[in-house]
Design an enzyme around this catalytic site. Structure first.
Site, mmCIF file in Angstrom:
data_model
loop_
_atom_site.group_PDB
_atom_site.id
_atom_site.type_symbol
_atom_site.label_atom_id
_atom_site.label_comp_id
_atom_site.label_asym_id
_atom_site.label_seq_id
_atom_site.Cartn_x
_atom_site.Cartn_y
_atom_site.Cartn_z
ATOM 1 N N ARG A 7 0.802 -1.232 0.000
ATOM 2 C CA ARG A 7 0.000 0.000 0.000
ATOM 3 C C ARG A 7 0.837 1.286 0.000
ATOM 4 O O ARG A 7 0.412 2.313 0.521
ATOM 5 C CB ARG A 7 -0.986 0.029 1.181
ATOM 6 N N CYS A 50 -10.795 -1.125 3.084
ATOM 7 C CA CYS A 50 -10.168 -1.380 4.388
ATOM 8 C C CYS A 50 -9.728 -0.079 5.035
ATOM 9 O O CYS A 50 -9.038 0.723 4.407
ATOM 10 C CB CYS A 50 -8.968 -2.311 4.224
ATOM 11 N N GLU A 69 -5.225 3.138 6.562
ATOM 12 C CA GLU A 69 -4.947 3.049 5.119
ATOM 13 C C GLU A 69 -5.729 4.160 4.400
ATOM 14 O O GLU A 69 -5.235 4.767 3.455
ATOM 15 C CB GLU A 69 -5.387 1.667 4.606
HETATM 16 C C1 LIG Z 1 -15.628 -1.000 -1.817
HETATM 17 C C2 LIG Z 1 -14.146 -0.754 -1.819
HETATM 18 C C3 LIG Z 1 -13.270 -1.820 -1.957
HETATM 19 C C4 LIG Z 1 -11.887 -1.590 -1.961
HETATM 20 N N1 LIG Z 1 -11.045 -2.647 -2.108
HETATM 21 C C5 LIG Z 1 -9.715 -2.439 -2.177
HETATM 22 C C6 LIG Z 1 -8.812 -3.523 -2.392
HETATM 23 O O1 LIG Z 1 -9.217 -4.677 -2.542
HETATM 24 N N2 LIG Z 1 -7.473 -3.239 -2.446
HETATM 25 C C7 LIG Z 1 -6.990 -1.962 -2.307
HETATM 26 O O2 LIG Z 1 -5.760 -1.753 -2.382
HETATM 27 N N3 LIG Z 1 -7.838 -0.919 -2.096
HETATM 28 C C8 LIG Z 1 -9.168 -1.127 -2.036
HETATM 29 N N4 LIG Z 1 -10.012 -0.070 -1.817
HETATM 30 C C9 LIG Z 1 -9.453 1.276 -1.661
HETATM 31 C C10 LIG Z 1 -9.293 2.044 -2.990
HETATM 32 O O3 LIG Z 1 -9.991 1.363 -3.998
HETATM 33 C C11 LIG Z 1 -7.826 2.186 -3.404
HETATM 34 O O4 LIG Z 1 -7.021 2.736 -2.398
HETATM 35 C C12 LIG Z 1 -7.665 3.047 -4.666
HETATM 36 O O5 LIG Z 1 -6.323 2.981 -5.071
HETATM 37 C C13 LIG Z 1 -8.077 4.498 -4.461
HETATM 38 O O6 LIG Z 1 -7.981 5.155 -5.720
HETATM 39 P P1 LIG Z 1 -8.714 6.565 -5.954
HETATM 40 O O7 LIG Z 1 -8.470 6.981 -7.350
HETATM 41 O O8 LIG Z 1 -10.124 6.483 -5.539
HETATM 42 O O9 LIG Z 1 -7.887 7.503 -4.970
HETATM 43 P P2 LIG Z 1 -8.474 8.557 -3.905
HETATM 44 O O10 LIG Z 1 -9.241 7.824 -2.866
HETATM 45 O O11 LIG Z 1 -9.177 9.648 -4.607
HETATM 46 O O12 LIG Z 1 -7.110 9.089 -3.268
HETATM 47 C C14 LIG Z 1 -6.325 8.239 -2.474
HETATM 48 C C15 LIG Z 1 -4.919 8.861 -2.349
HETATM 49 O O13 LIG Z 1 -4.292 8.843 -3.635
HETATM 50 C C16 LIG Z 1 -3.924 10.169 -3.994
HETATM 51 N N5 LIG Z 1 -4.089 10.314 -5.439
HETATM 52 C C17 LIG Z 1 -5.212 10.149 -6.186
HETATM 53 N N6 LIG Z 1 -4.939 10.359 -7.480
HETATM 54 C C18 LIG Z 1 -3.627 10.690 -7.557
HETATM 55 C C19 LIG Z 1 -2.739 11.047 -8.611
HETATM 56 N N7 LIG Z 1 -3.122 11.125 -9.892
HETATM 57 N N8 LIG Z 1 -1.445 11.316 -8.304
HETATM 58 C C20 LIG Z 1 -1.008 11.247 -7.015
HETATM 59 N N9 LIG Z 1 -1.795 10.945 -5.978
HETATM 60 C C21 LIG Z 1 -3.088 10.658 -6.253
HETATM 61 C C22 LIG Z 1 -4.848 11.093 -3.211
HETATM 62 O O14 LIG Z 1 -4.280 12.381 -3.055
HETATM 63 C C23 LIG Z 1 -4.952 10.330 -1.904
HETATM 64 O O15 LIG Z 1 -3.804 10.575 -1.126
HETATM 65 C C24 LIG Z 1 -11.395 -0.275 -1.817
HETATM 66 C C25 LIG Z 1 -12.290 0.794 -1.692
HETATM 67 C C26 LIG Z 1 -13.646 0.561 -1.698
HETATM 68 C C27 LIG Z 1 -14.574 1.737 -1.584
#
Ligand SMILES: Cc1cc2nc3c(=O)[nH]c(=O)nc-3n(C[C@H](O)[C@H](O)[C@H](O)COP(=O)(O)OP(=O)(O)OC[C@H]3O[C@@H](n4cnc5c(N)ncnc54)[C@H](O)[C@@H]3O)c2cc1C
Length: 317
Positions: free
Chosen positions: A180, A228, A304
Protein backbone atom coordinates in the site's frame (compact mmCIF):
# COMPACT_ATOMS: atom_id res chain seq x y z
CA UNK A 1 -7.21 34.00 0.04
CA UNK A 2 -10.51 35.50 -1.16
CA UNK A 3 -12.61 34.01 -3.97
CA UNK A 4 -11.94 36.74 -6.57
CA UNK A 5 -8.21 36.42 -5.91
CA UNK A 6 -8.16 32.63 -6.30
CA UNK A 7 -10.44 32.80 -9.35
CA UNK A 8 -8.13 35.33 -11.01
CA UNK A 9 -5.12 33.23 -10.08
CA UNK A 10 -6.34 30.45 -12.40
CA UNK A 11 -8.80 32.40 -14.60
CA UNK A 12 -6.52 32.51 -17.66
CA UNK A 13 -6.06 28.71 -17.71
CA UNK A 14 -8.16 26.00 -19.39
CA UNK A 15 -9.57 24.78 -16.10
CA UNK A 16 -13.07 24.22 -14.68
CA UNK A 17 -13.30 26.13 -11.39
CA UNK A 18 -15.83 25.35 -8.61
CA UNK A 19 -16.11 26.90 -5.17
CA UNK A 20 -17.40 24.93 -2.16
CA UNK A 21 -17.36 21.77 -4.27
CA UNK A 22 -19.05 18.79 -2.55
CA UNK A 23 -16.12 16.38 -2.75
CA UNK A 24 -17.10 14.48 0.42
CA UNK A 25 -20.40 13.28 -1.00
CA UNK A 26 -18.61 12.43 -4.26
CA UNK A 27 -16.21 10.13 -2.38
CA UNK A 28 -17.09 6.45 -1.83
CA UNK A 29 -18.09 7.23 1.75
CA UNK A 30 -20.72 9.60 0.25
CA UNK A 31 -20.22 11.88 3.24
CA UNK A 32 -18.01 14.74 4.33
CA UNK A 33 -17.46 18.39 3.51
CA UNK A 34 -16.53 20.58 0.58
CA UNK A 35 -13.35 21.76 -1.10
CA UNK A 36 -12.96 25.53 -0.90
CA UNK A 37 -11.74 25.39 -4.48
CA UNK A 38 -11.93 22.49 -6.93
CA UNK A 39 -9.99 22.67 -10.21
CA UNK A 40 -10.39 20.38 -13.19
CA UNK A 41 -7.59 21.17 -15.61
CA UNK A 42 -7.85 20.24 -19.28
CA UNK A 43 -4.41 18.68 -19.68
CA UNK A 44 -1.02 18.05 -18.05
CA UNK A 45 0.53 21.38 -19.08
CA UNK A 46 -2.34 23.29 -17.43
CA UNK A 47 -1.93 21.11 -14.35
CA UNK A 48 1.80 21.88 -14.26
CA UNK A 49 0.99 25.61 -14.27
CA UNK A 50 -1.51 25.10 -11.41
CA UNK A 51 1.18 23.28 -9.42
CA UNK A 52 3.62 26.17 -9.96
CA UNK A 53 1.07 28.86 -9.04
CA UNK A 54 -0.05 26.99 -5.90
CA UNK A 55 3.57 26.68 -4.87
CA UNK A 56 4.27 30.38 -5.53
CA UNK A 57 1.25 31.48 -3.49
CA UNK A 58 1.65 28.79 -0.79
CA UNK A 59 -1.82 27.35 -1.52
CA UNK A 60 -2.12 23.74 -0.33
CA UNK A 61 -2.84 21.38 -3.25
CA UNK A 62 -4.46 17.96 -3.00
CA UNK A 63 -5.24 15.43 -5.72
CA UNK A 64 -8.49 13.52 -5.66
CA UNK A 65 -8.90 10.39 -7.74
CA UNK A 66 -12.22 8.53 -7.46
CA UNK A 67 -12.34 9.08 -3.70
CA UNK A 68 -12.38 5.34 -2.96
CA UNK A 69 -9.71 5.62 -0.29
CA UNK A 70 -10.60 9.04 1.00
CA UNK A 71 -12.48 10.51 3.94
CA UNK A 72 -13.14 14.26 3.82
CA UNK A 73 -13.84 15.78 7.22
CA UNK A 74 -17.28 17.39 7.61
CA UNK A 75 -15.66 20.86 7.72
CA UNK A 76 -14.10 20.27 4.31
CA UNK A 77 -10.63 21.30 3.13
CA UNK A 78 -8.84 24.51 2.32
CA UNK A 79 -6.58 25.35 -0.61
CA UNK A 80 -6.99 23.65 -3.97
CA UNK A 81 -8.29 20.17 -4.76
CA UNK A 82 -7.53 18.96 -8.28
CA UNK A 83 -9.35 16.20 -10.13
CA UNK A 84 -7.91 14.68 -13.29
CA UNK A 85 -11.20 13.54 -14.76
CA UNK A 86 -11.18 15.48 -18.04
CA UNK A 87 -10.35 13.82 -21.35
CA UNK A 88 -6.72 15.00 -21.32
CA UNK A 89 -5.95 12.68 -18.41
CA UNK A 90 -7.89 9.58 -19.42
CA UNK A 91 -6.22 8.39 -22.62
CA UNK A 92 -5.45 4.70 -23.06
CA UNK A 93 -2.74 4.03 -25.66
CA UNK A 94 -2.07 0.46 -26.74
CA UNK A 95 1.27 -0.55 -28.23
CA UNK A 96 2.90 2.22 -26.20
CA UNK A 97 6.35 3.19 -27.49
CA UNK A 98 5.72 0.76 -30.38
CA UNK A 99 5.71 -2.28 -28.06
CA UNK A 100 2.79 -4.73 -28.31
CA UNK A 101 3.22 -5.68 -24.65
CA UNK A 102 2.83 -2.16 -23.26
CA UNK A 103 -0.20 0.05 -22.61
CA UNK A 104 0.00 3.69 -21.46
CA UNK A 105 -2.96 4.82 -19.31
CA UNK A 106 -3.71 8.33 -18.05
CA UNK A 107 -3.94 8.87 -14.30
CA UNK A 108 -7.58 9.91 -14.51
CA UNK A 109 -8.73 6.73 -16.28
CA UNK A 110 -10.97 4.39 -14.33
CA UNK A 111 -9.09 1.24 -13.33
CA UNK A 112 -11.98 -1.24 -13.71
CA UNK A 113 -13.08 0.14 -17.06
CA UNK A 114 -9.49 0.02 -18.32
CA UNK A 115 -8.91 -3.56 -17.23
CA UNK A 116 -12.22 -4.68 -18.74
CA UNK A 117 -11.45 -2.95 -22.06
CA UNK A 118 -8.06 -4.65 -22.17
CA UNK A 119 -9.58 -8.00 -21.20
CA UNK A 120 -12.06 -7.84 -24.08
CA UNK A 121 -9.03 -7.93 -26.37
CA UNK A 122 -7.45 -10.71 -24.32
CA UNK A 123 -4.80 -8.45 -22.78
CA UNK A 124 -3.99 -9.60 -19.25
CA UNK A 125 -1.97 -7.72 -16.63
CA UNK A 126 -4.40 -5.61 -14.61
CA UNK A 127 -7.04 -8.29 -13.89
CA UNK A 128 -5.79 -8.96 -10.29
CA UNK A 129 -7.22 -5.49 -9.56
CA UNK A 130 -10.75 -6.48 -10.59
CA UNK A 131 -13.28 -4.91 -8.23
CA UNK A 132 -10.88 -2.32 -6.74
CA UNK A 133 -12.54 1.07 -7.30
CA UNK A 134 -9.84 3.54 -8.35
CA UNK A 135 -8.41 5.93 -10.84
CA UNK A 136 -5.08 4.79 -12.27
CA UNK A 137 -3.29 7.61 -10.37
CA UNK A 138 -4.91 6.73 -7.04
CA UNK A 139 -4.17 3.04 -7.54
CA UNK A 140 -0.49 3.77 -8.24
CA UNK A 141 -0.23 6.11 -5.25
CA UNK A 142 -1.72 3.46 -2.93
CA UNK A 143 -0.19 0.45 -4.73
CA UNK A 144 -3.72 -0.94 -4.69
CA UNK A 145 -4.09 -4.68 -4.65
CA UNK A 146 -5.11 -7.69 -2.65
CA UNK A 147 -5.14 -11.46 -2.64
CA UNK A 148 -4.39 -11.72 -6.37
CA UNK A 149 -1.60 -9.13 -6.71
CA UNK A 150 -0.95 -5.39 -6.69
CA UNK A 151 -0.87 -2.78 -9.43
CA UNK A 152 2.88 -2.35 -8.95
CA UNK A 153 3.37 -5.89 -10.33
CA UNK A 154 2.18 -4.71 -13.75
CA UNK A 155 4.02 -1.37 -13.89
CA UNK A 156 6.61 -0.77 -16.62
CA UNK A 157 7.01 3.00 -15.98
CA UNK A 158 5.30 5.90 -14.24
CA UNK A 159 5.25 9.58 -15.21
CA UNK A 160 4.76 12.07 -12.39
CA UNK A 161 4.76 15.84 -11.94
CA UNK A 162 7.21 17.00 -9.32
CA UNK A 163 6.61 19.83 -6.85
CA UNK A 164 7.93 22.35 -9.42
CA UNK A 165 5.49 21.13 -12.06
CA UNK A 166 8.19 19.27 -14.03
CA UNK A 167 7.35 15.90 -15.62
CA UNK A 168 9.56 12.99 -14.58
CA UNK A 169 9.43 9.46 -15.97
CA UNK A 170 10.47 6.57 -13.72
CA UNK A 171 11.18 3.13 -15.16
CA UNK A 172 10.01 0.23 -13.02
CA UNK A 173 13.53 -0.52 -11.77
CA UNK A 174 13.63 2.90 -10.07
CA UNK A 175 10.30 2.33 -8.34
CA UNK A 176 9.62 0.30 -5.24
CA UNK A 177 6.06 -0.87 -4.76
CA UNK A 178 5.49 -2.06 -1.24
CA UNK A 179 2.38 -2.94 0.72
CA UNK A 180 0.00 0.00 0.00
CA UNK A 181 2.83 2.44 -0.72
CA UNK A 182 5.49 3.38 -3.25
CA UNK A 183 8.76 5.29 -3.04
CA UNK A 184 7.36 7.88 -5.48
CA UNK A 185 7.79 11.26 -3.78
CA UNK A 186 6.43 13.47 -6.56
CA UNK A 187 2.95 14.69 -5.69
CA UNK A 188 1.04 13.85 -8.89
CA UNK A 189 0.93 10.75 -11.06
CA UNK A 190 0.21 11.70 -14.69
CA UNK A 191 0.23 8.32 -16.41
CA UNK A 192 1.57 4.80 -16.11
CA UNK A 193 2.72 2.23 -18.65
CA UNK A 194 1.65 -1.34 -17.87
CA UNK A 195 3.00 -4.67 -19.11
CA UNK A 196 0.27 -6.73 -20.76
CA UNK A 197 0.22 -10.16 -22.33
CA UNK A 198 -2.00 -11.53 -25.08
CA UNK A 199 -4.01 -14.52 -23.82
CA UNK A 200 -7.28 -16.27 -24.63
CA UNK A 201 -10.04 -13.66 -23.95
CA UNK A 202 -12.52 -16.30 -22.80
CA UNK A 203 -10.14 -17.77 -20.21
CA UNK A 204 -9.30 -14.22 -19.05
CA UNK A 205 -12.97 -13.39 -18.67
CA UNK A 206 -13.49 -16.50 -16.54
CA UNK A 207 -10.55 -15.49 -14.34
CA UNK A 208 -11.97 -11.96 -13.93
CA UNK A 209 -15.36 -13.39 -12.93
CA UNK A 210 -13.67 -15.58 -10.29
CA UNK A 211 -11.78 -12.60 -8.83
CA UNK A 212 -14.97 -10.47 -8.79
CA UNK A 213 -16.92 -13.28 -7.10
CA UNK A 214 -14.22 -13.70 -4.44
CA UNK A 215 -14.28 -9.97 -3.69
CA UNK A 216 -18.07 -9.87 -3.54
CA UNK A 217 -18.15 -12.82 -1.14
CA UNK A 218 -15.58 -11.34 1.27
CA UNK A 219 -16.37 -7.59 1.36
CA UNK A 220 -19.51 -5.56 2.11
CA UNK A 221 -19.44 -3.82 -1.26
CA UNK A 222 -23.00 -2.51 -0.98
CA UNK A 223 -22.27 -0.30 2.05
CA UNK A 224 -20.71 3.18 2.08
CA UNK A 225 -17.02 2.75 2.90
CA UNK A 226 -13.53 3.30 1.53
CA UNK A 227 -12.58 -0.35 1.64
CA UNK A 228 -10.17 -1.38 4.39
CA UNK A 229 -9.76 1.36 6.98
CA UNK A 230 -6.43 0.07 8.37
CA UNK A 231 -3.28 -1.44 6.90
CA UNK A 232 -2.46 -4.98 7.94
CA UNK A 233 0.03 -4.48 10.80
CA UNK A 234 3.28 -6.31 11.43
CA UNK A 235 2.96 -9.01 14.08
CA UNK A 236 5.44 -8.06 16.84
CA UNK A 237 6.19 -11.77 17.45
CA UNK A 238 6.59 -13.20 13.93
CA UNK A 239 7.52 -10.01 12.05
CA UNK A 240 4.91 -10.97 9.38
CA UNK A 241 1.92 -8.91 8.32
CA UNK A 242 -1.29 -10.07 9.92
CA UNK A 243 -4.86 -9.29 8.98
CA UNK A 244 -6.12 -6.07 10.59
CA UNK A 245 -9.67 -7.35 10.03
CA UNK A 246 -8.96 -10.51 12.00
CA UNK A 247 -7.44 -8.54 14.91
CA UNK A 248 -10.42 -6.17 15.02
CA UNK A 249 -12.79 -9.14 14.84
CA UNK A 250 -10.93 -11.01 17.61
CA UNK A 251 -11.11 -7.83 19.70
CA UNK A 252 -14.91 -8.16 19.56
CA UNK A 253 -15.41 -4.91 17.67
CA UNK A 254 -17.63 -6.05 14.78
CA UNK A 255 -20.83 -4.02 14.95
CA UNK A 256 -19.29 -1.34 17.20
CA UNK A 257 -21.04 1.94 16.42
CA UNK A 258 -20.38 5.64 16.96
CA UNK A 259 -23.30 7.73 15.67
CA UNK A 260 -23.72 6.98 11.97
CA UNK A 261 -20.53 4.89 11.64
CA UNK A 262 -20.18 1.17 12.24
CA UNK A 263 -17.49 -1.52 12.16
CA UNK A 264 -18.96 -3.75 9.46
CA UNK A 265 -20.39 -6.98 10.86
CA UNK A 266 -19.28 -8.66 7.58
CA UNK A 267 -15.66 -7.48 7.40
CA UNK A 268 -14.18 -5.92 10.53
CA UNK A 269 -11.66 -3.78 8.63
CA UNK A 270 -14.46 -1.98 6.77
CA UNK A 271 -15.88 1.02 8.64
CA UNK A 272 -19.18 1.94 7.03
CA UNK A 273 -21.37 5.00 7.36
CA UNK A 274 -25.12 5.41 7.10
CA UNK A 275 -26.50 7.42 4.22
CA UNK A 276 -26.49 11.08 5.31
CA UNK A 277 -24.07 10.27 8.16
CA UNK A 278 -21.08 12.21 9.43
CA UNK A 279 -17.42 11.86 8.46
CA UNK A 280 -16.53 12.80 12.03
CA UNK A 281 -18.31 9.65 13.28
CA UNK A 282 -16.07 7.55 11.01
CA UNK A 283 -12.94 9.34 12.26
CA UNK A 284 -13.97 8.87 15.89
CA UNK A 285 -14.87 5.21 15.35
CA UNK A 286 -11.47 4.64 13.70
CA UNK A 287 -9.75 6.27 16.68
CA UNK A 288 -11.75 4.09 19.07
CA UNK A 289 -10.87 0.89 17.18
CA UNK A 290 -7.18 1.88 17.24
CA UNK A 291 -7.37 2.58 20.98
CA UNK A 292 -9.06 -0.72 21.83
CA UNK A 293 -6.68 -2.79 19.66
CA UNK A 294 -3.68 -0.98 21.22
CA UNK A 295 -5.01 -1.57 24.75
CA UNK A 296 -6.14 -5.16 24.15
CA UNK A 297 -3.46 -6.51 21.81
CA UNK A 298 -0.54 -4.07 22.08
CA UNK A 299 -0.73 -3.55 18.29
CA UNK A 300 -0.65 -0.11 16.71
CA UNK A 301 -3.02 0.07 13.71
CA UNK A 302 -2.24 2.55 10.96
CA UNK A 303 -4.95 4.08 8.77
CA UNK A 304 -4.95 3.05 5.12
CA UNK A 305 -7.75 5.47 4.30
CA UNK A 306 -6.50 9.00 3.68
CA UNK A 307 -8.25 11.61 5.86
CA UNK A 308 -8.39 15.22 4.67
CA UNK A 309 -8.99 17.99 7.23
CA UNK A 310 -8.60 21.71 7.64
CA UNK A 311 -5.41 23.21 9.13
CA UNK A 312 -5.00 22.57 12.81
CA UNK A 313 -6.25 19.04 12.28
CA UNK A 314 -3.66 17.73 9.87
CA UNK A 315 -4.36 15.29 7.01
CA UNK A 316 -3.51 11.66 7.56
CA UNK A 317 -2.14 9.71 4.63
C1 LIG B 1 -15.63 -1.00 -1.82
C2 LIG B 1 -14.15 -0.75 -1.82
C3 LIG B 1 -13.27 -1.82 -1.96
C4 LIG B 1 -11.89 -1.59 -1.96
N1 LIG B 1 -11.05 -2.65 -2.11
C5 LIG B 1 -9.71 -2.44 -2.18
C6 LIG B 1 -8.81 -3.52 -2.39
O1 LIG B 1 -9.22 -4.68 -2.54
N2 LIG B 1 -7.47 -3.24 -2.45
C7 LIG B 1 -6.99 -1.96 -2.31
O2 LIG B 1 -5.76 -1.75 -2.38
N3 LIG B 1 -7.84 -0.92 -2.10
C8 LIG B 1 -9.17 -1.13 -2.04
N4 LIG B 1 -10.01 -0.07 -1.82
C9 LIG B 1 -9.45 1.28 -1.66
C10 LIG B 1 -9.29 2.04 -2.99
O3 LIG B 1 -9.99 1.36 -4.00
C11 LIG B 1 -7.83 2.19 -3.40
O4 LIG B 1 -7.02 2.74 -2.40
C12 LIG B 1 -7.67 3.05 -4.67
O5 LIG B 1 -6.32 2.98 -5.07
C13 LIG B 1 -8.08 4.50 -4.46
O6 LIG B 1 -7.98 5.16 -5.72
P1 LIG B 1 -8.71 6.57 -5.95
O7 LIG B 1 -8.47 6.98 -7.35
O8 LIG B 1 -10.12 6.48 -5.54
O9 LIG B 1 -7.89 7.50 -4.97
P2 LIG B 1 -8.47 8.56 -3.90
O10 LIG B 1 -9.24 7.82 -2.87
O11 LIG B 1 -9.18 9.65 -4.61
O12 LIG B 1 -7.11 9.09 -3.27
C14 LIG B 1 -6.32 8.24 -2.47
C15 LIG B 1 -4.92 8.86 -2.35
O13 LIG B 1 -4.29 8.84 -3.63
C16 LIG B 1 -3.92 10.17 -3.99
N5 LIG B 1 -4.09 10.31 -5.44
C17 LIG B 1 -5.21 10.15 -6.19
N6 LIG B 1 -4.94 10.36 -7.48
C18 LIG B 1 -3.63 10.69 -7.56
C19 LIG B 1 -2.74 11.05 -8.61
N7 LIG B 1 -3.12 11.12 -9.89
N8 LIG B 1 -1.45 11.32 -8.30
C20 LIG B 1 -1.01 11.25 -7.01
N9 LIG B 1 -1.79 10.95 -5.98
C21 LIG B 1 -3.09 10.66 -6.25
C22 LIG B 1 -4.85 11.09 -3.21
O14 LIG B 1 -4.28 12.38 -3.05
C23 LIG B 1 -4.95 10.33 -1.90
O15 LIG B 1 -3.80 10.57 -1.13
C24 LIG B 1 -11.39 -0.28 -1.82
C25 LIG B 1 -12.29 0.79 -1.69
C26 LIG B 1 -13.65 0.56 -1.70
C27 LIG B 1 -14.57 1.74 -1.58
Amino acid sequence: MSRPTTASLFGDLDVDVSFDAPIGVESWFCTGGTADLLLRPADPSTLAEIVRRCRRTALPLRIMGEGANLLVDDDGVDGVVVRLDREGFRAVERNADGEVGLVRVGAGADLSRTLMDLARSGLQGLEPLMGVPASIGGAIRMNAGGAFGSIGDAVHAVCALDADGIERVYPADELRFEYRRTNLVDPIVLWAVFKVEQVDPIALRTRIKEIAAYKKSTQPLGDKSAGCMFKNPIDPDSGDRISAGRIIDESGLKGLRIGSAEVSPRHANFLTVDRGGRARDVIELGDEVMRRVRDGRGIELEREVVVWRRPGEEDEA
